[in-house]
Design a protein around this motif. Structure first.
Motif, mmCIF file in Angstrom:
data_model
loop_
_atom_site.group_PDB
_atom_site.id
_atom_site.type_symbol
_atom_site.label_atom_id
_atom_site.label_comp_id
_atom_site.label_asym_id
_atom_site.label_seq_id
_atom_site.Cartn_x
_atom_site.Cartn_y
_atom_site.Cartn_z
ATOM 1 N N GLN A 1 32.140 -21.824 8.856
ATOM 2 C CA GLN A 1 32.220 -20.794 7.819
ATOM 3 C C GLN A 1 32.849 -21.362 6.550
ATOM 4 O O GLN A 1 32.607 -20.880 5.445
ATOM 5 N N LEU A 2 33.653 -22.390 6.690
ATOM 6 C CA LEU A 2 34.311 -22.948 5.519
ATOM 7 C C LEU A 2 33.329 -23.724 4.632
ATOM 8 O O LEU A 2 33.513 -23.816 3.421
ATOM 9 N N HIS B 1 36.201 -33.844 5.184
ATOM 10 C CA HIS B 1 36.641 -34.058 6.562
ATOM 11 C C HIS B 1 37.185 -32.772 7.177
ATOM 12 O O HIS B 1 37.104 -32.579 8.389
ATOM 13 N N ALA B 2 37.695 -31.889 6.331
ATOM 14 C CA ALA B 2 38.153 -30.587 6.825
ATOM 15 C C ALA B 2 36.970 -29.767 7.354
ATOM 16 O O ALA B 2 37.054 -29.174 8.435
ATOM 17 N N LEU C 1 35.931 -30.927 10.666
ATOM 18 C CA LEU C 1 36.835 -30.461 11.719
ATOM 19 C C LEU C 1 36.552 -28.993 12.035
ATOM 20 O O LEU C 1 36.728 -28.537 13.162
ATOM 21 N N ASP C 2 36.068 -28.253 11.048
ATOM 22 C CA ASP C 2 35.749 -26.827 11.232
ATOM 23 C C ASP C 2 34.372 -26.649 11.883
ATOM 24 O O ASP C 2 33.837 -25.555 11.959
ATOM 25 N N THR C 3 33.781 -27.734 12.313
ATOM 26 C CA THR C 3 32.458 -27.722 12.941
ATOM 27 C C THR C 3 32.620 -27.508 14.450
ATOM 28 O O THR C 3 33.688 -27.775 15.008
ATOM 29 N N ASP C 4 31.596 -27.016 15.096
ATOM 30 C CA ASP C 4 31.662 -26.757 16.528
ATOM 31 C C ASP C 4 30.537 -27.498 17.241
ATOM 32 O O ASP C 4 29.380 -27.091 17.127
ATOM 33 N N PRO C 5 30.809 -28.566 18.028
ATOM 34 C CA PRO C 5 32.132 -29.143 18.267
ATOM 35 C C PRO C 5 32.633 -29.925 17.056
ATOM 36 O O PRO C 5 31.821 -30.372 16.247
ATOM 37 N N PRO C 6 33.943 -30.103 16.944
ATOM 38 C CA PRO C 6 34.499 -30.718 15.745
ATOM 39 C C PRO C 6 34.099 -32.182 15.622
ATOM 40 O O PRO C 6 33.949 -32.886 16.615
ATOM 41 N N PHE D 1 35.073 -35.853 14.024
ATOM 42 C CA PHE D 1 36.192 -36.641 13.521
ATOM 43 C C PHE D 1 35.688 -37.965 12.993
ATOM 44 O O PHE D 1 35.219 -38.793 13.755
ATOM 45 N N LEU E 1 40.492 -23.518 0.838
ATOM 46 C CA LEU E 1 39.860 -23.035 2.073
ATOM 47 C C LEU E 1 40.766 -22.044 2.822
ATOM 48 O O LEU E 1 40.269 -21.156 3.520
ATOM 49 N N TYR F 1 40.152 -18.417 1.833
ATOM 50 C CA TYR F 1 38.925 -17.885 2.426
ATOM 51 C C TYR F 1 39.133 -17.590 3.908
ATOM 52 O O TYR F 1 38.700 -16.563 4.419
ATOM 53 N N VAL G 1 37.781 -14.936 7.474
ATOM 54 C CA VAL G 1 37.473 -15.422 8.821
ATOM 55 C C VAL G 1 38.385 -14.777 9.859
ATOM 56 O O VAL G 1 37.911 -14.227 10.861
ATOM 57 N N ASN H 1 40.692 -25.559 15.534
ATOM 58 C CA ASN H 1 40.055 -26.535 14.654
ATOM 59 C C ASN H 1 40.134 -26.116 13.188
ATOM 60 O O ASN H 1 40.370 -26.942 12.310
ATOM 61 N N GLN H 2 39.982 -24.831 12.926
ATOM 62 C CA GLN H 2 40.024 -24.392 11.538
ATOM 63 C C GLN H 2 41.436 -24.502 10.965
ATOM 64 O O GLN H 2 41.614 -24.811 9.786
ATOM 65 N N ALA I 1 41.767 -27.930 10.087
ATOM 66 C CA ALA I 1 40.914 -28.182 8.927
ATOM 67 C C ALA I 1 41.628 -27.808 7.625
ATOM 68 O O ALA I 1 41.613 -28.568 6.658
ATOM 69 N N LEU J 1 44.090 -30.352 6.702
ATOM 70 C CA LEU J 1 43.456 -31.513 6.091
ATOM 71 C C LEU J 1 43.066 -31.215 4.639
ATOM 72 O O LEU J 1 43.034 -32.101 3.792
ATOM 73 N N ASP J 2 42.777 -29.951 4.358
ATOM 74 C CA ASP J 2 42.405 -29.540 3.008
ATOM 75 C C ASP J 2 43.641 -29.336 2.129
ATOM 76 O O ASP J 2 43.570 -28.830 1.017
ATOM 77 N N LYS K 1 42.294 -36.016 19.886
ATOM 78 C CA LYS K 1 40.836 -36.075 19.800
ATOM 79 C C LYS K 1 40.196 -36.346 21.152
ATOM 80 O O LYS K 1 39.143 -35.803 21.460
ATOM 81 N N THR L 1 35.360 -30.686 25.591
ATOM 82 C CA THR L 1 34.009 -30.420 25.090
ATOM 83 C C THR L 1 32.965 -30.845 26.123
ATOM 84 O O THR L 1 32.014 -30.108 26.407
#
Lengths: 393, 378
Positions: free
Chosen positions: A209-210, A250-251, A254-259, A261, B210, B213, B218, B247-248, B251, B254-255, B268, B275
């Motif tokens: 969503q980001l 890169h943020a 990381l906000d991806t599914d699966p993240p 890296f 971010l 938002y 979210v 994860n967000q 994220a 990181l932002d 990780k 996963t």
């Protein structure tokens, strides 16, 4: 010997984005969700060279890359060939032999497909004598290849048309506009297999969503600010946006599914080094940026590059067993570091993190090479196996 | 001996957020930019114990934490004491002696301030016989402490009032609603000093586009989905949201400028393990979540916890030189892994990544005046 053989040899550059492309709105035409902007690097250190030949004696298209024959039916390759033929209004039946080489190892993880596709498209345009907007064709081979069609500072305008005709590269400033812009490419020891850009960005588009917010609300404003910073040669502004955009890219990974890296512990230490370095004298002296892989690119001005190189070499020295040159390109050695400076970082050197460092600078766009000794194809239109390309490696 | 000494001893739990709190809209009252939701963990494995005493012979407030006397003038401590005194309409002059201990080492990096402040506020409320909404007071000691005021599944509603009176914790479900909810806390070998939550989240608020938002668009939706998943005991939904929100959170870190990294290469690998594990049988069996530090918390149901523990212990075994127990809490040993299962992961075991693993589950609430068994010999 093919009597009607016509050959053209060209060279094209690598580019490193300071505002990142990540995510497509059209997978077939390769149209991005946001605009991007890059610095074209000097071809003396990094380039793709491509020879393209045509002759009625050729029975089919063939392609060789770095000495290996490739599958000519790769869809993206076919896209590029089809589009350039359309432009040239070329009759069916005239086949191409294409031979391409990079002067840097593929294992270095440097985005070679951008240089490669740009070179292919440019070479074919010279062979077929087509003078036209070419970046949209390169784009269909590999998105960021469009930015390698020009030197200096280049933006890829995302475009709005569904047919992608307005999704093209535009030069923001030439290579002589800001010649002090230097780059250090820190080539990291490759670890595990990483997620490919094509797969990764598609997953991000579908799950983050980001990303949507980034592409609609953050990047458009950054593009305007960055273009202004470049035109004004404002390094502080250039650097801030570069680092923020690298981090935001890169943020969203990381906000991806699966993240996803791409940054590892070495990347973080490099970021830490640059952050501390920039905090001295309240003066931003270097910018880091990381793509979809472990390598770091540091941008800095020529007045700072020696000190920066010294710092990087000190905190990320080569493995003591390594015998190959550690620093290549514009610099070949580094001065010994000032101990007082080193102490301010409160970091320990970690040997063996980097394979080598390439020192380069901003450079020009694709060009034709007229020296027959640089041609990669022989008189029969086949790869010239005796050729040893000049490589800084 | 103080003849009028009154003492109360209480115990309070740790909570681990599945929808994260990161960022304040008011630094003084500790009001967050978004709501958050957590699971309260069983106090047999993890708890803060606090004894509070009052006597006219006390000349000043004093506090000891894990054996060390603390500075009683710490602003957040003063906030909590002031607010509870207001509630109790306590006269000036009655001083407190407060002694608090965690049954887990501070070096474990487990959010001890949440348990600590919750325990302090609750103990004082019992001592002063105050029956009132207490989570807002705990919140002013440490934001996430408000969620430790209840057992089971707890949300911290962000609130809209500037005075923060509606920024409180609310229990979403009791500890008996979903007793199959287990947790494995993977305590990582501490590395470098990390950015504190307080400093980190303030920097994120000021520099990350971010975050805004996230908090406005979210999290509100995720809070609704998560509450529904818990009420329906839908583990798949619970797990998906938990992992996405972890994860967000990282994220937006990181932002931040400069960027904040709480996940490291071990984190990780843990994410990678879970996963892959979840990709078998198309069945989500575990969820990871990481806070502002290197430790991982894995949520899973009791039917899966043994297999999960086996996998974690196999791929993240203890250092061979380590002599202390590796798995503690509800489990003490792990079965040997099935080789065929292990091969499917295409990962190599890396010894020494984890200090130890705590196996716990969703919890109960406060306990008065009872010593609890401690898994730690400190």
């Amino acid at each position: 010997m093919a009597r009607d053989l016509r050959v053209v040899t060209c060279s094209a550059p690598v580019n490193i984005a300071v505002i990142k492309y990540w995510g497509k709105r059209d997978e077939v035409l390769i149209l991005p969700v946001n605009s991007s902007l890059s610095v074209t690097l000097n071809q003396t250190q990094l380039r793709a060279i491509t020879s393209v030949a045509t002759s009625k004696s050729f029975t089919r298209d063939r392609m060789w890359l770095n000495g290996q024959e490739e599958d000519i039916n790769h869809p993206r390759l076919q896209n590029a060939l089809r589009e350039i033929r359309k432009l040239a209004r070329q009759e069916e039946g005239d086949h191409f032999h294409i031979c391409s080489e990079n002067n840097f190892p593929t294992a270095a993880g440097l985005a070679s497909s951008a240089a490669g596709y740009a070179c292919l498209v440019y070479s074919l345009s010279r062979l077929l004598q087509v003078d036209s907007e070419l970046s949209a064709i390169a784009r269909q081979g590999s998105g960021s290849a469009c930015r390698s069609m020009y030197g200096g500072f280049v933006k890829w305008e995302k475009g709005d048309r569904p047919d992608g005709r307005d999704s093209i590269a535009v030069q923001v400033a030439t290579e002589t506009h800001w010649p002090e812009m230097h780059a250090l490419i820190l080539v990291v020891n490759a670890g595990k297999k990483i997620v490919s850009s094509t797969v990764g960005m598609e997953t991000t588009v579908h799950t983050s969503q980001l990303l949507k917010y980034r592409s609609e609300h953050v990047v458009p404003h950054r593009m305007v600010q960055m273009e202004k910073a470049i035109k004004e040669r404002n390094f502080e502004e250039f650097a801030k946006i570069t680092m923020q955009d690298s981090n935001q890219f890169h943020a969203v990974c990381l906000d991806t599914d699966p993240p996803i890296f791409y940054l590892n512990d070495i990347s973080k230490r490099i970021i830490q080094l640059i952050t501390i370095y920039n905090s001295f004298d309240g003066n931003i002296k270097a910018a880091y940026t990381f793509d979809a892989g472990p390598n770091a690119v540091l941008y800095t001005l020529s007045s700072q590059v020696s000190q920066l190189l010294t710092l990087v070499s000190h905190f990320f020295p080569p493995d003591h067993t390594s015998e190959s040159p550690f620093v290549i390109g514009l610099s070949q050695t580094t001065p010994v570091i000032d101990k007082k400076l080193a102490e301010q970082f409160q970091m320990e050197p970690i040997p063996g993190s980097l394979k080598y460092i390439i020192h380069t600078k901003v450079g020009g766009g694709p060009c034709q090479l007229n020296d027959p000794k640089q041609c990669l194809l022989n008189g029969d239109g086949l790869p010239n196996r005796e050729l040893h390309h000049t490589s800084p490696m």
